[in-house]
Design a protein around this motif. Structure first.
Motif, PDB file in Angstrom:
ATOM      1  N   LEU A  75       0.837  -1.199   0.000  1.00  0.00           N
ATOM      2  CA  LEU A  75       0.000   0.000   0.000  1.00  0.00           C
ATOM      3  C   LEU A  75       0.879   1.259   0.000  1.00  0.00           C
ATOM      4  O   LEU A  75       0.663   2.188  -0.777  1.00  0.00           O
ATOM      5  CB  LEU A  75      -0.908  -0.002   1.235  1.00  0.00           C
ATOM      6  CG  LEU A  75      -1.845   1.192   1.388  1.00  0.00           C
ATOM      7  CD1 LEU A  75      -2.837   1.263   0.229  1.00  0.00           C
ATOM      8  CD2 LEU A  75      -2.613   1.093   2.720  1.00  0.00           C
ATOM      9  N   ALA A  76       1.895   1.259   0.857  1.00  0.00           N
ATOM     10  CA  ALA A  76       2.762   2.433   0.978  1.00  0.00           C
ATOM     11  C   ALA A  76       3.551   2.679  -0.306  1.00  0.00           C
ATOM     12  O   ALA A  76       3.834   3.830  -0.648  1.00  0.00           O
ATOM     13  CB  ALA A  76       3.723   2.260   2.155  1.00  0.00           C
ATOM     14  N   LEU A  77       3.907   1.604  -0.999  1.00  0.00           N
ATOM     15  CA  LEU A  77       4.682   1.755  -2.233  1.00  0.00           C
ATOM     16  C   LEU A  77       3.790   1.972  -3.450  1.00  0.00           C
ATOM     17  O   LEU A  77       4.287   2.167  -4.560  1.00  0.00           O
ATOM     18  CB  LEU A  77       5.569   0.517  -2.457  1.00  0.00           C
ATOM     19  CG  LEU A  77       6.637   0.257  -1.390  1.00  0.00           C
ATOM     20  CD1 LEU A  77       7.356  -1.066  -1.670  1.00  0.00           C
ATOM     21  CD2 LEU A  77       7.644   1.398  -1.340  1.00  0.00           C
ATOM     22  N   HIS A 111       1.136   4.356  10.623  1.00  0.00           N
ATOM     23  CA  HIS A 111       2.076   3.282  10.279  1.00  0.00           C
ATOM     24  C   HIS A 111       2.381   3.299   8.783  1.00  0.00           C
ATOM     25  O   HIS A 111       3.553   3.247   8.374  1.00  0.00           O
ATOM     26  CB  HIS A 111       1.464   1.941  10.693  1.00  0.00           C
ATOM     27  CG  HIS A 111       2.240   0.748  10.245  1.00  0.00           C
ATOM     28  ND1 HIS A 111       3.462   0.401  10.785  1.00  0.00           N
ATOM     29  CD2 HIS A 111       1.986  -0.168   9.272  1.00  0.00           C
ATOM     30  CE1 HIS A 111       3.915  -0.685  10.183  1.00  0.00           C
ATOM     31  NE2 HIS A 111       3.033  -1.045   9.266  1.00  0.00           N
ATOM     32  N   VAL A 112       1.360   3.409   7.964  1.00  0.00           N
ATOM     33  CA  VAL A 112       1.568   3.401   6.513  1.00  0.00           C
ATOM     34  C   VAL A 112       2.295   4.667   6.057  1.00  0.00           C
ATOM     35  O   VAL A 112       3.150   4.627   5.163  1.00  0.00           O
ATOM     36  CB  VAL A 112       0.220   3.231   5.780  1.00  0.00           C
ATOM     37  CG1 VAL A 112       0.382   3.442   4.276  1.00  0.00           C
ATOM     38  CG2 VAL A 112      -0.355   1.843   6.043  1.00  0.00           C
ATOM     39  N   GLU A 113       1.978   5.793   6.688  1.00  0.00           N
ATOM     40  CA  GLU A 113       2.672   7.043   6.329  1.00  0.00           C
ATOM     41  C   GLU A 113       4.171   6.921   6.581  1.00  0.00           C
ATOM     42  O   GLU A 113       4.989   7.427   5.815  1.00  0.00           O
ATOM     43  CB  GLU A 113       2.092   8.213   7.125  1.00  0.00           C
ATOM     44  CG  GLU A 113       0.755   8.693   6.566  1.00  0.00           C
ATOM     45  CD  GLU A 113       0.118   9.763   7.438  1.00  0.00           C
ATOM     46  OE1 GLU A 113       0.702  10.111   8.485  1.00  0.00           O
ATOM     47  OE2 GLU A 113      -0.980  10.234   7.071  1.00  0.00           O
ATOM     48  N   ARG A 114       4.526   6.246   7.664  1.00  0.00           N
ATOM     49  CA  ARG A 114       5.951   6.059   7.962  1.00  0.00           C
ATOM     50  C   ARG A 114       6.612   5.181   6.903  1.00  0.00           C
ATOM     51  O   ARG A 114       7.748   5.420   6.496  1.00  0.00           O
ATOM     52  CB  ARG A 114       6.135   5.463   9.356  1.00  0.00           C
ATOM     53  CG  ARG A 114       5.907   6.509  10.459  1.00  0.00           C
ATOM     54  CD  ARG A 114       5.774   5.881  11.836  1.00  0.00           C
ATOM     55  NE  ARG A 114       6.810   4.928  12.124  1.00  0.00           N
ATOM     56  CZ  ARG A 114       6.614   3.757  12.732  1.00  0.00           C
ATOM     57  NH1 ARG A 114       5.396   3.403  13.097  1.00  0.00           N
ATOM     58  NH2 ARG A 114       7.616   2.956  12.959  1.00  0.00           N
ATOM     59  N   LEU A 115       5.896   4.178   6.452  1.00  0.00           N
ATOM     60  CA  LEU A 115       6.455   3.314   5.405  1.00  0.00           C
ATOM     61  C   LEU A 115       6.542   4.045   4.061  1.00  0.00           C
ATOM     62  O   LEU A 115       7.418   3.749   3.239  1.00  0.00           O
ATOM     63  CB  LEU A 115       5.598   2.056   5.253  1.00  0.00           C
ATOM     64  CG  LEU A 115       5.588   1.085   6.438  1.00  0.00           C
ATOM     65  CD1 LEU A 115       4.762  -0.148   6.084  1.00  0.00           C
ATOM     66  CD2 LEU A 115       6.999   0.675   6.823  1.00  0.00           C
ATOM     67  N   THR A 116       5.649   4.992   3.849  1.00  0.00           N
ATOM     68  CA  THR A 116       5.673   5.749   2.594  1.00  0.00           C
ATOM     69  C   THR A 116       7.002   6.471   2.423  1.00  0.00           C
ATOM     70  O   THR A 116       7.480   6.674   1.301  1.00  0.00           O
ATOM     71  CB  THR A 116       4.510   6.756   2.562  1.00  0.00           C
ATOM     72  OG1 THR A 116       3.284   6.033   2.702  1.00  0.00           O
ATOM     73  CG2 THR A 116       4.471   7.521   1.248  1.00  0.00           C
ATOM     74  N   GLY A 125       9.482   4.602   0.241  1.00  0.00           N
ATOM     75  CA  GLY A 125       9.308   4.780  -1.214  1.00  0.00           C
ATOM     76  C   GLY A 125       9.831   6.132  -1.668  1.00  0.00           C
ATOM     77  O   GLY A 125      10.525   6.228  -2.690  1.00  0.00           O
ATOM     78  N   ASP A 126       9.515   7.181  -0.901  1.00  0.00           N
ATOM     79  CA  ASP A 126      10.014   8.522  -1.255  1.00  0.00           C
ATOM     80  C   ASP A 126      11.538   8.538  -1.236  1.00  0.00           C
ATOM     81  O   ASP A 126      12.180   9.158  -2.081  1.00  0.00           O
ATOM     82  CB  ASP A 126       9.475   9.569  -0.273  1.00  0.00           C
ATOM     83  CG  ASP A 126       7.970   9.747  -0.403  1.00  0.00           C
ATOM     84  OD1 ASP A 126       7.410   9.315  -1.430  1.00  0.00           O
ATOM     85  OD2 ASP A 126       7.361  10.310   0.528  1.00  0.00           O
ATOM     86  N   GLY A 127      12.113   7.848  -0.233  1.00  0.00           N
ATOM     87  CA  GLY A 127      13.568   7.815  -0.123  1.00  0.00           C
ATOM     88  C   GLY A 127      14.213   7.090  -1.293  1.00  0.00           C
ATOM     89  O   GLY A 127      15.262   7.486  -1.786  1.00  0.00           O
ATOM     90  N   LEU A 128      13.569   6.026  -1.748  1.00  0.00           N
ATOM     91  CA  LEU A 128      14.095   5.300  -2.906  1.00  0.00           C
ATOM     92  C   LEU A 128      14.136   6.195  -4.133  1.00  0.00           C
ATOM     93  O   LEU A 128      15.129   6.220  -4.877  1.00  0.00           O
ATOM     94  CB  LEU A 128      13.201   4.090  -3.217  1.00  0.00           C
ATOM     95  CG  LEU A 128      13.438   2.804  -2.449  1.00  0.00           C
ATOM     96  CD1 LEU A 128      12.392   1.780  -2.880  1.00  0.00           C
ATOM     97  CD2 LEU A 128      14.837   2.257  -2.697  1.00  0.00           C
ATOM     98  N   LEU A 129      13.068   6.948  -4.355  1.00  0.00           N
ATOM     99  CA  LEU A 129      13.011   7.816  -5.534  1.00  0.00           C
ATOM    100  C   LEU A 129      14.089   8.894  -5.473  1.00  0.00           C
ATOM    101  O   LEU A 129      14.625   9.315  -6.497  1.00  0.00           O
ATOM    102  CB  LEU A 129      11.627   8.458  -5.659  1.00  0.00           C
ATOM    103  CG  LEU A 129      10.458   7.503  -5.893  1.00  0.00           C
ATOM    104  CD1 LEU A 129       9.156   8.278  -6.040  1.00  0.00           C
ATOM    105  CD2 LEU A 129      10.699   6.661  -7.136  1.00  0.00           C
TER     106      LEU A 129
END
Lengths: 191, 222
Positions: free
Chosen positions: B13-15, B39-44, B47-51
């Motif tokens: 979901l986060a990704l 929790h999901v916002e933290r995982l998001t 994904g932002d960091g990967l980009l």
């Protein structure tokens, strides 16, 4: 008392975005010049095709221009906002045009880029380098799954098919990799 | 969907790779579960960091021109240099406010008077056009954070003379002085503590030393 410099190079990203919203050509040029490498880079990484990447990059700036007035500084930087727009558009384009989500050689090359941690980078302490170190610490199969999902926008089913593993395994790799990176980041943030 | 099931799908979901049907169920759960949402916002952030790790790349030659054409922007007339300088200063000042630093800045203004077109930029920063004789002659920004600041940038033409005064207009019609500043060739930009709660400010007036109104602005309702 202080005076503000009038060089575009010193204008904050948020101010350039405000200028973009006015449609002033000087601002538009300055905005595009500042972010075009980032935007095109994201699109090209996902699509691997310069023509498609250019189309996506152009759409990204068009979308930013249309939505500049509703950009909210509390929800992230301008660069992050643009990156997300470019990424979403690139994934939509990839899904619409590609039979195979990603070529194996492209995945390997990109994985090398996002996990490359020479000494200079290993010592850096910005958030991007912390993410890089965290991804580099993952087992290879988890890092691959994370990059496939997080950058190429591949679903767990597509990851499973590409890696020739059961769906449940692909889901576990994506989830475990994501949670580990998050945990590593939080550990470093608390130091 | 329950929390336990949501947590099985959190990373996908986060990704942003969860299939549509499951995504709809998951989002519905997040709407009513603050813990899972956080929790999901933290995982998001992963994904932002990967980009953010993706390398930049130079677009093909001519890209900039094509983007400009697609946005309908044309080459700037030479006459625009002055206006551009004004907008640039105002935008930089506004951004400085958002970033939480400021101080006095002095430049220049001149003549006219009128209502204003305005827009709201975010929760703490308000922006409005300064108008004179039906024309936009500048922008004013009021920031309600850290004590309250006002910035403006004006260009009233090369014949304009200073100094000019800035009066903040309140909802009850009263005014309070924000400061005086000189003009140079009719142009000036400056900033100062508002000395009052910017949220209560409904507009601003620029006046000459004899009290003549030179330009006016009206902020949108907070």
């Amino acid at each position: 008392m202080w005076r503000m410099g009038l060089s575009f190079g010193r204008v904050p990203d948020e101010a350039l975005l405000s200028g973009l919203a006015t449609g002033d050509p000087e601002f538009v040029v300055a905005f595009v010049r500042r972010f075009q490498r980032t935007v095109f880079g994201v699109a090209f990484a996902v699509l691997g095709d310069p023509q498609l990447a250019e189309d996506v990059a152009q759409q990204t700036f068009e979308r930013a221009w249309r939505h500049a007035q509703v950009y909210d500084t509390r929800r992230g930087s301008v660069r992050s906002w643009l990156t997300t727009i470019a990424h979403n558009l690139a994934i939509d384009t990839a899904r619409a045009r590609r039979a195979s989500p990603v070529a194996p050689e492209d995945l390997d090359a990109l994985l090398g880029v996002v996990t490359e941690t020479p000494e200079r980078r290993a010592l850096a302490d910005d958030s991007a380098e912390r993410v890089r170190r965290a991804v580099a610490e993952l087992p290879r199969e988890q890092a691959r799954a994370l990059v496939m999902a997080g950058i190429y926008g591949m679903t767990a089913r597509e990851v499973a098919d590409t890696e020739h593993v059961p769906l449940g395994t692909a889901k576990t790799r994506i989830r475990t990799g994501t949670l580990k990176v998050r945990a590593l980041l939080e550990t470093e943030e608390k130091r | 969907m329950e929390c336990e099931r949501l947590r099985e799908l959190d990373a996908e979901l986060a990704l942003g790779v969860l299939p549509a049907r499951e995504r709809a169920d998951a989002v519905a759960h997040l709407d009513r579960c603050p813990d899972c949402r956080e929790h999901v916002e933290r995982l998001t952030a992963v994904g932002d960091g990967l980009l953010a790790l993706l390398p930049g790349a130079e677009p093909p030659v001519g890209f900039e021109s094509r983007v400009l054409r697609s946005l309908g922007a044309r080459s700037a007339p030479k006459r625009r240099v002055r206006r551009q300088r004004l907008r640039l200063a105002a935008a930089a000042a506004a951004a400085a406010l958002v970033c939480g630093f400021g101080g006095w800045t002095v430049g220049t203004v001149v003549e006219g008077a009128a209502p204003a077109v305005s827009q709201r930029t975010d929760g703490t920063l308000r922006e409005a056009a300064l108008r004179s004789g039906g024309h936009e002659v500048g922008r004013i920004y009021a920031h309600s954070g850290s004590g309250g600041w006002v910035y403006m940038s004006v260009d009233l033409g090369p014949t304009a003379r200073g100094p000019v005064r800035c009066l903040l207009v309140h909802a009850d019609g009263s005014t309070s002085p924000a400061g005086s500043f000189p003009l140079k060739d009719g142009y000036g930009y400056w900033g100062a503590p508002s000395g009052t709660d910017p949220a209560s400010v409904t507009g601003a007036r620029l006046t000459a030393t004899d009290g003549t109104v030179l330009a006016a602005a009206q902020f949108p309702h907070a």
